[in-house]
Design an enzyme around this catalytic site. Structure first.
Site, PDB file in Angstrom:
ATOM      1  CG  ASP A 265       1.768  -0.986   3.344  1.00 47.28           C
ATOM      2  OD1 ASP A 265       0.948  -0.662   4.202  1.00 47.28           O
ATOM      3  OD2 ASP A 265       1.537  -1.812   2.438  1.00 47.28           O
TER       4      ASP A 265
ATOM      5  CG  ASP B 112      -4.907 -11.174   7.265  1.00 45.38           C
ATOM      6  OD1 ASP B 112      -5.702 -11.559   6.399  1.00 45.38           O
ATOM      7  OD2 ASP B 112      -4.846  -9.977   7.632  1.00 45.38           O
TER       8      ASP B 112
ATOM      9  CG  HIS C 189     -11.035 -11.128   2.398  1.00 45.34           C
ATOM     10  ND1 HIS C 189     -10.670 -10.106   1.554  1.00 45.34           N
ATOM     11  CD2 HIS C 189     -10.360 -10.930   3.546  1.00 45.34           C
ATOM     12  CE1 HIS C 189      -9.797  -9.325   2.180  1.00 45.34           C
ATOM     13  NE2 HIS C 189      -9.589  -9.807   3.380  1.00 45.34           N
TER      14      HIS C 189
ATOM     15  CD  GLU D 143      -7.783  -8.174  -1.130  1.00 46.05           C
ATOM     16  OE1 GLU D 143      -6.783  -7.725  -1.729  1.00 46.05           O
ATOM     17  OE2 GLU D 143      -7.786  -8.466   0.066  1.00 46.05           O
TER      18      GLU D 143
ATOM     19  CG  ASP E 186      -4.444 -10.743  -1.263  1.00 45.14           C
ATOM     20  OD1 ASP E 186      -3.596 -10.664  -2.176  1.00 45.14           O
ATOM     21  OD2 ASP E 186      -4.800  -9.755  -0.584  1.00 45.14           O
TER      22      ASP E 186
ATOM     23  CG  HIS F 195      -1.739  -1.023   1.574  1.00 47.05           C
ATOM     24  ND1 HIS F 195      -1.310  -2.161   2.183  1.00 47.05           N
ATOM     25  CD2 HIS F 195      -3.074  -1.170   1.394  1.00 47.05           C
ATOM     26  CE1 HIS F 195      -2.334  -2.979   2.365  1.00 47.05           C
ATOM     27  NE2 HIS F 195      -3.422  -2.407   1.885  1.00 47.05           N
TER      28      HIS F 195
ATOM     29  CG  ASP G 139      -9.156 -10.735   7.141  1.00 44.41           C
ATOM     30  OD1 ASP G 139      -8.774 -11.868   6.798  1.00 44.41           O
ATOM     31  OD2 ASP G 139      -8.997  -9.719   6.438  1.00 44.41           O
TER      32      ASP G 139
ATOM     33  CD  GLU H 106      -7.211 -11.550   2.252  1.00 47.42           C
ATOM     34  OE1 GLU H 106      -6.758 -10.633   1.513  1.00 47.42           O
ATOM     35  OE2 GLU H 106      -7.304 -11.433   3.482  1.00 47.42           O
TER      36      GLU H 106
ATOM     37  CG  ASP I 166      -3.454  -9.656   2.754  1.00 50.65           C
ATOM     38  OD1 ASP I 166      -2.856  -9.249   3.767  1.00 50.65           O
ATOM     39  OD2 ASP I 166      -4.446  -9.083   2.275  1.00 50.65           O
TER      40      ASP I 166
END
Ligand code: XLS
Ligand code: NI
Ligand code: NI
Length: 448
Positions: free
Chosen positions: A104, A309, A271, A232, A296, A101, A307, A268, A340
């Protein structure tokens, strides 16, 4: 564990010894599987935000990560040190792609002008490291959700100044995509959704979001940016209802607003589960619409409902996803597997960061090997071909060709007996299929 990773790249060690050190048991980038190199099928990417920017925070506590740049206090110096470290990490791990991003990689200033200046300095460093190493940008994206200005959304904020700022931020982010040769450009609608309909004009917000995407498409044309645009989907978090709920909802949105030619989907795993779907379902829905763009790669935990991850480790799921990818011919025109994902909070060392990526890469490599065996033997393809074969001739063919009326169907069916119709069915044999899938998994990996 050895300190080998400090000086060398992560080696392939094979699967004779099941104990996991810092080595790959299945991933061999140059090994040809189903006609392509593993590295070409998988196109692994590291997510900058989880691996270098965030600190393994969770909703209940601060970060725990220990990284070599932790002692730096000057924000720009810190940002540049992270870039250098990240490229060393990609090389040692043996991945060819990364994703980030805008926020980031560089600290925000007080104005967008200042922020962009910071950003450009870090992008200079990234560009240099890309040129030196040949490592490529799988995708970049705009963070339009962390800063408090985006509390009520970005492109769907009820406040015009926030929409305007978001578009301005997006413009520079697209310019960076062009400069760094991004394969794809992702839109994840961070806070694009609503908390409650009593204070939300859903139609107006969705119209705004569509105009935001149209403006992005126009600007990409203007500057000659050819990255594949991706949406996404995610059903909830941080809002209670995200507009890009799942693959099907996103496809309907894109078609409603005439954006379906310009976008594909980045799907993802976690998700998908939050939306009440399997990861395979999301990939299949996107494939069916010709909209599989990128993945992802992460997973949730069936005992926790948010979420998380997690790095992928569920071989059953990676096999299913890779079966879809093999059936499609690729992850998408320019897609890859972006992790991700983050190590658990108690896995805070640098070594843990390697170990986390290794389990993800090996799990997808193993999934590819199993899926390739399934494809080679035609196991699933034959089941599907046989199950729908009544549509290959007779009345079924007429139905598929659109050569029928309800009156035709009445004439065909009116005198069919109950037992004739029962006999038109065939057993689904799911239990046998699942047992066979298990056998393939065990066998393909033992033979690997
Ligand atoms: C958050 C999303 C996010 C996107 C990029 O849940 O997965 O990380 O991938 O903005
Ligand atoms: Ni996510
Ligand atoms: Ni994501």
């Amino acid at each position: 564990m050895s300190d080998l990773w400090k000086t060398d790249t992560i080696p392939f060690v094979g699967n004779d010894d099941p104990r996991q050190g810092l080595g790959f048991h299945y991933y061999q980038p140059d090994r040809v599987v189903a006609g392509k190199k593993m590295s070409e099928w998988l196109r692994f990417g590291v997510a900058y935000w989880h691996s270098f920017q965030q600190r393994l925070v969770d909703p209940f506590g601060e970060g725990t990560a220990q990284r070599p740049y932790d002692s730096l206090t000057d924000p720009l110096e810190l940002a540049l040190a992270k870039v250098d470290y990240s490229f060393e990490f990609y090389q040692k791990l043996g991945v060819e792609y990364f994703c980030f991003h805008d926020r980031d990689i560089a600290p925000e200033g007080d104005t967008l002008r200042e922020t962009n200046q910071n950003l450009d300095k870090v992008v200079d460093r990234i560009e240099k490291r890309q040129q030196e190493t040949g490592i490529k940008l799988l995708w970049n994206t705009c963070n339009l959700f962390t800063n408090p200005r985006f509390q009520a959304g970005a492109a769907t904020s009820p406040f015009a100044d926030v929409f305007a700022y978001s578009g301005a931020q997006l413009k520079h982010s697209l310019e960076i995509a062009k400069r760094l040769g991004a394969e794809n450009y992702v839109f994840w609608g961070g806070r694009e959704g609503y908390e409650n309909l009593w204070n939300t004009d859903l139609k107006r917000e969705q119209d705004h979001m569509a105009s935001f995407f149209h403006a992005a498409v126009d600007y990409a044309k203007e500057i000659g940016l050819d990255s594949q645009f991706l949406i996404e989907p995610k059903p909830k978090e941080p809002t209670t209802h995200q507009y890009d709920f799942d693959a099907a909802t996103s496809i309907a949105f894109l078609k409603t607003y005439g954006l379906d030619d310009s976008f594909k989907l980045n799907l993802e795993g976690n998700h998908a589960n939050l939306a009440g779907h399997s990861y395979q379902h999301e990939v299949r829905v996107a494939r069916s619409a010709g909209m599989l763009g990128s993945l992802d790669a992460n997973q949730g935990d069936k005992l926790l409902g948010w979420d998380l991850d997690e790095f992928p480790s569920d071989l059953y799921e990676t096999t299913a996803v890779m079966w879809e990818v093999l059936s499609e011919g690729s992850i998408g025109p320019r897609g890859g597997l972006n992790f991700d994902a983050k190590p658990r909070r108690s896995s805070y060392t640098e070594e843990d960061l390697f170990a986390a990526h290794i389990v993800g890469m090996d799990s997808y490599a193993a999934g590819l090997l199993v899926a390739a065996k399934l494809k080679e033997d035609g196991f699933i393809d034959e089941i599907l071909q046989k199950r729908y074969s009544s549509f290959d001739q007779g009345i079924g063919k007429k139905i598929e060709d659109g050569q029928f009326t309800l009156a035709d169907l009445e004439e065909y069916s009116l005198d069919k007996t109950q037992s004739e119709l029962m006999n038109a069915n065939e057993p689904g044999e799911l239990e046998t299929i699942k047992a066979t899938l298990n056998n393939y998994l065990v066998k393909a990996l033992a033979d690997a």
